[in-house]
Every structure is written in structure tokens, then in C-alpha cells.
Write a protein that holds these residues in place. Structure first.
Motif, PDB file in Angstrom:
ATOM      1  N   PHE A 140       0.802  -1.228   0.000  1.00  0.00           N
ATOM      2  CA  PHE A 140       0.000   0.000   0.000  1.00  0.00           C
ATOM      3  C   PHE A 140       0.836   1.280   0.000  1.00  0.00           C
ATOM      4  O   PHE A 140       0.321   2.334   0.342  1.00  0.00           O
ATOM      5  N   GLN A 141       2.106   1.163  -0.340  1.00  0.00           N
ATOM      6  CA  GLN A 141       2.916   2.378  -0.322  1.00  0.00           C
ATOM      7  C   GLN A 141       2.327   3.355  -1.339  1.00  0.00           C
ATOM      8  O   GLN A 141       1.785   2.949  -2.345  1.00  0.00           O
ATOM      9  N   HIS A 142       2.421   4.618  -1.076  1.00  0.00           N
ATOM     10  CA  HIS A 142       1.809   5.696  -1.866  1.00  0.00           C
ATOM     11  C   HIS A 142       0.275   5.717  -1.747  1.00  0.00           C
ATOM     12  O   HIS A 142      -0.366   6.602  -2.276  1.00  0.00           O
ATOM     13  N   LYS A 143      -0.321   4.742  -1.082  1.00  0.00           N
ATOM     14  CA  LYS A 143      -1.786   4.727  -1.005  1.00  0.00           C
ATOM     15  C   LYS A 143      -2.244   5.035   0.424  1.00  0.00           C
ATOM     16  O   LYS A 143      -3.318   5.562   0.625  1.00  0.00           O
ATOM     17  N   VAL A 144      -1.432   4.626   1.386  1.00  0.00           N
ATOM     18  CA  VAL A 144      -1.821   4.801   2.776  1.00  0.00           C
ATOM     19  C   VAL A 144      -0.643   5.436   3.514  1.00  0.00           C
ATOM     20  O   VAL A 144       0.501   5.043   3.319  1.00  0.00           O
ATOM     21  N   ASP A 145      -0.947   6.428   4.319  1.00  0.00           N
ATOM     22  CA  ASP A 145       0.095   7.033   5.147  1.00  0.00           C
ATOM     23  C   ASP A 145       0.108   6.279   6.476  1.00  0.00           C
ATOM     24  O   ASP A 145      -0.731   6.499   7.339  1.00  0.00           O
ATOM     25  N   PHE A 146       1.051   5.376   6.624  1.00  0.00           N
ATOM     26  CA  PHE A 146       1.063   4.503   7.803  1.00  0.00           C
ATOM     27  C   PHE A 146       1.431   5.233   9.089  1.00  0.00           C
ATOM     28  O   PHE A 146       1.258   4.709  10.171  1.00  0.00           O
ATOM     29  N   TYR A 147       1.953   6.448   8.951  1.00  0.00           N
ATOM     30  CA  TYR A 147       2.283   7.204  10.164  1.00  0.00           C
ATOM     31  C   TYR A 147       1.072   7.961  10.689  1.00  0.00           C
ATOM     32  O   TYR A 147       1.070   8.443  11.796  1.00  0.00           O
ATOM     33  N   LYS A 148       0.058   8.083   9.827  1.00  0.00           N
ATOM     34  CA  LYS A 148      -1.118   8.840  10.260  1.00  0.00           C
ATOM     35  C   LYS A 148      -2.374   8.015  10.038  1.00  0.00           C
ATOM     36  O   LYS A 148      -3.291   8.450   9.347  1.00  0.00           O
ATOM     37  N   LEU A 149      -2.394   6.823  10.584  1.00  0.00           N
ATOM     38  CA  LEU A 149      -3.596   6.008  10.429  1.00  0.00           C
ATOM     39  C   LEU A 149      -4.679   6.577  11.333  1.00  0.00           C
ATOM     40  O   LEU A 149      -4.451   6.792  12.526  1.00  0.00           O
ATOM     41  N   PRO A 150      -5.859   6.858  10.775  1.00  0.00           N
ATOM     42  CA  PRO A 150      -6.915   7.421  11.608  1.00  0.00           C
ATOM     43  C   PRO A 150      -7.313   6.467  12.742  1.00  0.00           C
ATOM     44  O   PRO A 150      -7.157   5.250  12.619  1.00  0.00           O
ATOM     45  N   ARG A 151      -7.770   7.039  13.818  1.00  0.00           N
ATOM     46  CA  ARG A 151      -8.269   6.273  14.955  1.00  0.00           C
ATOM     47  C   ARG A 151      -9.337   5.285  14.466  1.00  0.00           C
ATOM     48  O   ARG A 151     -10.158   5.639  13.627  1.00  0.00           O
ATOM     49  N   TYR A 182     -12.747   6.693   6.823  1.00  0.00           N
ATOM     50  CA  TYR A 182     -12.469   7.509   5.641  1.00  0.00           C
ATOM     51  C   TYR A 182     -12.258   6.689   4.370  1.00  0.00           C
ATOM     52  O   TYR A 182     -12.565   7.137   3.283  1.00  0.00           O
ATOM     53  N   TYR A 183     -11.669   5.534   4.523  1.00  0.00           N
ATOM     54  CA  TYR A 183     -11.395   4.733   3.314  1.00  0.00           C
ATOM     55  C   TYR A 183     -11.276   3.251   3.644  1.00  0.00           C
ATOM     56  O   TYR A 183     -11.085   2.868   4.794  1.00  0.00           O
ATOM     57  N   THR A 184     -11.418   2.443   2.586  1.00  0.00           N
ATOM     58  CA  THR A 184     -11.139   1.013   2.682  1.00  0.00           C
ATOM     59  C   THR A 184     -10.204   0.679   1.530  1.00  0.00           C
ATOM     60  O   THR A 184     -10.566   0.851   0.368  1.00  0.00           O
ATOM     61  N   LYS A 185      -8.996   0.291   1.856  1.00  0.00           N
ATOM     62  CA  LYS A 185      -8.030  -0.089   0.814  1.00  0.00           C
ATOM     63  C   LYS A 185      -7.943  -1.608   0.806  1.00  0.00           C
ATOM     64  O   LYS A 185      -7.911  -2.236   1.869  1.00  0.00           O
ATOM     65  N   VAL A 186      -7.916  -2.147  -0.389  1.00  0.00           N
ATOM     66  CA  VAL A 186      -7.954  -3.595  -0.532  1.00  0.00           C
ATOM     67  C   VAL A 186      -6.886  -4.061  -1.509  1.00  0.00           C
ATOM     68  O   VAL A 186      -6.637  -3.387  -2.506  1.00  0.00           O
ATOM     69  N   ALA A 187      -6.277  -5.182  -1.225  1.00  0.00           N
ATOM     70  CA  ALA A 187      -5.307  -5.757  -2.171  1.00  0.00           C
ATOM     71  C   ALA A 187      -5.420  -7.276  -2.163  1.00  0.00           C
ATOM     72  O   ALA A 187      -5.408  -7.898  -1.103  1.00  0.00           O
ATOM     73  N   PHE A 188      -5.564  -7.822  -3.353  1.00  0.00           N
ATOM     74  CA  PHE A 188      -5.585  -9.277  -3.509  1.00  0.00           C
ATOM     75  C   PHE A 188      -4.428  -9.674  -4.411  1.00  0.00           C
ATOM     76  O   PHE A 188      -4.236  -9.047  -5.463  1.00  0.00           O
TER      77      PHE A 188
END
Ligand SMILES: [Zn+2]
Length: 377
Positions: A140-151, A182-188
């Protein structure tokens, strides 16, 4: 005591042996090891040369497994590389050695966790390896900011893991999702092409795009220009890149050569069709590399050499990109080429695979993934 007991060693456990591990230290030799455990060096001399050679290059930090009773070794397993290990067994008062394959256990697991500390911390707690979190971050790089994961962010993952004596050697993520309000990111992972796709069959990552020349200067951009030879205003349907005469010209992405030959004013040229439907043109070549029409080429593969053939005022490469029969600005090609979108049979197969996967592992997030309206890109 380790949670996983080495299968090979289990039969002996009835006699209260204990398992120890030892990390191979830098500078340590196999003969040191034998002496330290009171094993005769004859064992070393009895080994075939090939094994002796492998024993000389045991990487520092390699894990050695020992089965001991009191203070002497009953069995030892020493990794030799290439999926092989040396098994040393005590038989009466003597030791014998055998080369056996390293045994791994492969298992598929699922984990669903709320992120309370950090992705790596919470996943490590559940999976006992950092490999799962590391791979999720990569996917998920470039898709999710892992340092700022929402509560309230939750992570779900199905992964295959290869273990040896309880130690995780390899992890392959089959499915991962990161969701919050805010979002749902999915990877298969698509088993057919080993790329990661979302639930609609759109690839997460693009194809590699390389530059057609290693070093160049742009002398004529895309758009209307006064043609230097024809002395008329004309649309310049590509970009002109200048480098030295004979510079290798590379395919910008993988694809199939659909044209190799002379093309009027373009001189010696090559056209490549890419999976995403884009066509790239390389013109004014001095000559071609060993390629032929119908051949598959990889991104970065040399297809020809920079030249001055056709209507050209000096050595340069004319590079064009076509989408749906229209030339487009090659600088807008980046990123667009990138996505693979599954269609037709490939998509059908992929969708049935992912539904089966989620059914089999019964993830709570399943409905969330499929009941949502198709998200915008
Ligand atoms: Zn040009």
C-alpha cells in the motif's frame, strides 16, 4: 521451550532431551563447533569435499538447532544453504552426519486487528513476525500514510507463511485490507500474474516505465511547431530526444513489437504495443537491436540505436505515444500506462478466486469490501 518442536527431533523427546539454538558467530569454523561439543574431528574429515566447502561458508548468524541430553549433543542441524542441512546424530558413542533437506511448514493464516499502537507493533503481536507488516506497507505504499492512520483503523490480512522450527522464514500476503471511516483499501494477490489488484480488478501498482534513453536532452516538445525541414506549421506528434549517435534506445514498458521497418519520414522505426493498450513509437533509428515483429520485449530492453534516418536534421530519437489511435503527449504517459485492469475471462477468474478466498477464511470485513459502491480511482 519453543512453541514449535522440530519434527525430526520429536521421537527423542520422550527421554527428556532439551532443544537449544545457537547462532553461528563470525569467524567460527565447523571444527571449532565439533571441538566445543566434544565431537571427534574425524567426522569432519569423513565428509565429502562439497560438504566441507559448504561448511566453510556458513553465514554468520545462521541458526543451529541442537538436541541435547545432559551436556552432550544427541542431534544437531546445521544449515548448508540451497535448502540443505547437515544432520549430526549420536549413534552409541560415535557421531554420524547426513545431508538432508531443510523442512519447512507452510500454513495459511488470517488475522484481523484494530490498530491501537502501530501497524507493525499490532501485527507483530498477532503474527510473531515483522514480515507481515513490512509487506503490507510495501503493497500500500503511496496509497496509505502509515504514520497517520486514523483512529479506529482495522487491518485484515490472509497470508501464507513458511516456517522452520517456529521461525517465520517467508510470508506471502494473499489479501490485505486497511479500513477506517475515511477509506477502505484492498489488495488481492492474483495467482495468475502475481500482481496485487483491488476488488474490481484494478492493479495497485503500475508497470515499470523507463526512459527510452539513459541520457538525453529534449529538443522539440509535443505540440504545434514549425517543422525544421518541411518549413510548415505541423503538429509534432511526439518528443525529440537528443543523445549521442548510436545510443541504445530502450522499450519504455513491456509489450509486443508490432512494427519494425522503415516508416517514411520517421526512417527506421519500431512500434511496441503495451498491455494497457498504449502504443509507443521510436523513430529515426540508426538500426535495430535483435528484435522481430511479434516479439515480447521487457521494459528497458534495447530495441535499436539512436540515428538520423528519415526526415531528420540531426541524430535524435523521435518518441511517440499513441492511445486509442491518437498521439498523446509522452510526458502524460507516465502513470497512465501504469495500471493494469483485468477484463473478460481474466477478470471473471480473478473475481471468483477472491470471493472463494474470503469465503474460506470468513473475514468480518468481507461485506464492507463488496457492499460498497464502486470507489473512484
Ligand atoms: Zn520528432
Amino acid at each position: 521451550m519453543r512453541r514449535f518442536l522440530p519434527l525430526l527431533l520429536i521421537p527423542a523427546l520422550a527421554f527428556s532431551y532439551r532443544i537449544e539454538t545457537e547462532n553461528w558467530q563470525s569467524g567460527k569454523t565447523f571444527t571449532h563447533f565439533l571441538s566445543a561439543h566434544n565431537i571427534s574431528l574425524d567426522l569432519y574429515y569423513s565428509l565429502p569435499n562439497q560438504v566441507k566447502r559448504a561448511l566453510r561458508t556458513i553465514p554468520t548468524g545462521s541458526r543451529i538447532f541442537l538436541l541435547k541430553d545432559k551436556d552432550s549433543i544427541k542431534q544437531a542441524l546445521i544449515p548448508l544453504g540451497g535448502g540443505k542441512q547437515l544432520q549430526i546424530i549420536r549413534k552409541g558413542k560415535k557421531y554420524i552426519a547426513k545431508i538432508i533437506p531443510v523442512k519447512y511448514i507452510t500454513k495459511t493464516e488470517k488475522v484481523e486487528v484494530p490498530i491501537e499502537n502501530s501497524l507493525s507493533y499490532d501485527l507483530f503481536e498477532k503474527t510473531h513476525t515483522n514480515k507481515v507488516a513490512l509487506q503490507i506497507q510495501k503493497i500500500f505504499q503511496h496509497k496509505v500514510d502509515f504514520y497517520k492512520l486514523p483512529r479506529g483503523t482495522r487491518v485484515g490480512v490472509i497470508f501464507k507463511k513458511k516456517t522452520r522450527f517456529g521461525e517465520v522464514k517467508k510470508v506471502e500476503i494473499l489479501f490485505a485490507t486497511i479500513s477506517n471511516r475515511y477509506y477502505t483499501k484492498v489488495a488481492f494477490l492474483n495467482p495468475v500474474d502475481h500482481r496485487y489488484y483491488d476488488q474490481y480488478g484494478r492493479s495497485l501498482k503500475g508497470e515499470m516505465i523507463v526512459s527510452p534513453l539513459s541520457h538525453y536532452k529534449i529538443t522539440s516538445p509535443f505540440g504545434m511547431r514549425f517543422h525544421p525541414i518541411l518549413h510548415r506549421w505541423r503538429m509534432h506528434e511526439g518528443v525529440d530526444l537528443v543523445s549521442y549517435y548510436g545510443a541504445p534506445v530502450k522499450a519504455v514498458a513491456s509489450g509486443v513489437v508490432i512494427f519494425k521497418g522503415r516508416m517514411g519520414g520517421y526512417g527506421r522505426a519500431v512500434k511496441i504495443k503495451h498491455r494497457s493498450g498504449y502504443i509507443t513509437l521510436y523513430a529515426h533509428l540508426k538500426g535495430w537491436a535483435h528484435i522481430h515483429r511479434g516479439q515480447r520485449v521487457k521494459a528497458g530492453q534495447v530495441i535499436g540505436y539512436l540515428g538520423n534516418s528519415g526526415l531528420s536534421t540531426g541524430p535524435h530519437l523521435h518518441f511517440g505515444v499513441m492511445k486509442s489511435h491518437r498521439w498523446i503527449n509522452p510526458f502524460k504517459f507516465k502513470g497512465k500506462e501504469a495500471k493494469f485492469i483485468l477484463a473478460g475471462k481474466a477478470k471473471k477468474r480473478f473475481l471468483s478466486y477472491i470471493h472463494n478466498l474470503l469465503d474460506r477464511y470468513k473475514l468480518a470485513c468481507r461485506t464492507k469490501i463488496f457492499n460498497r459502491k464502486k470507489a473512484k480511482n
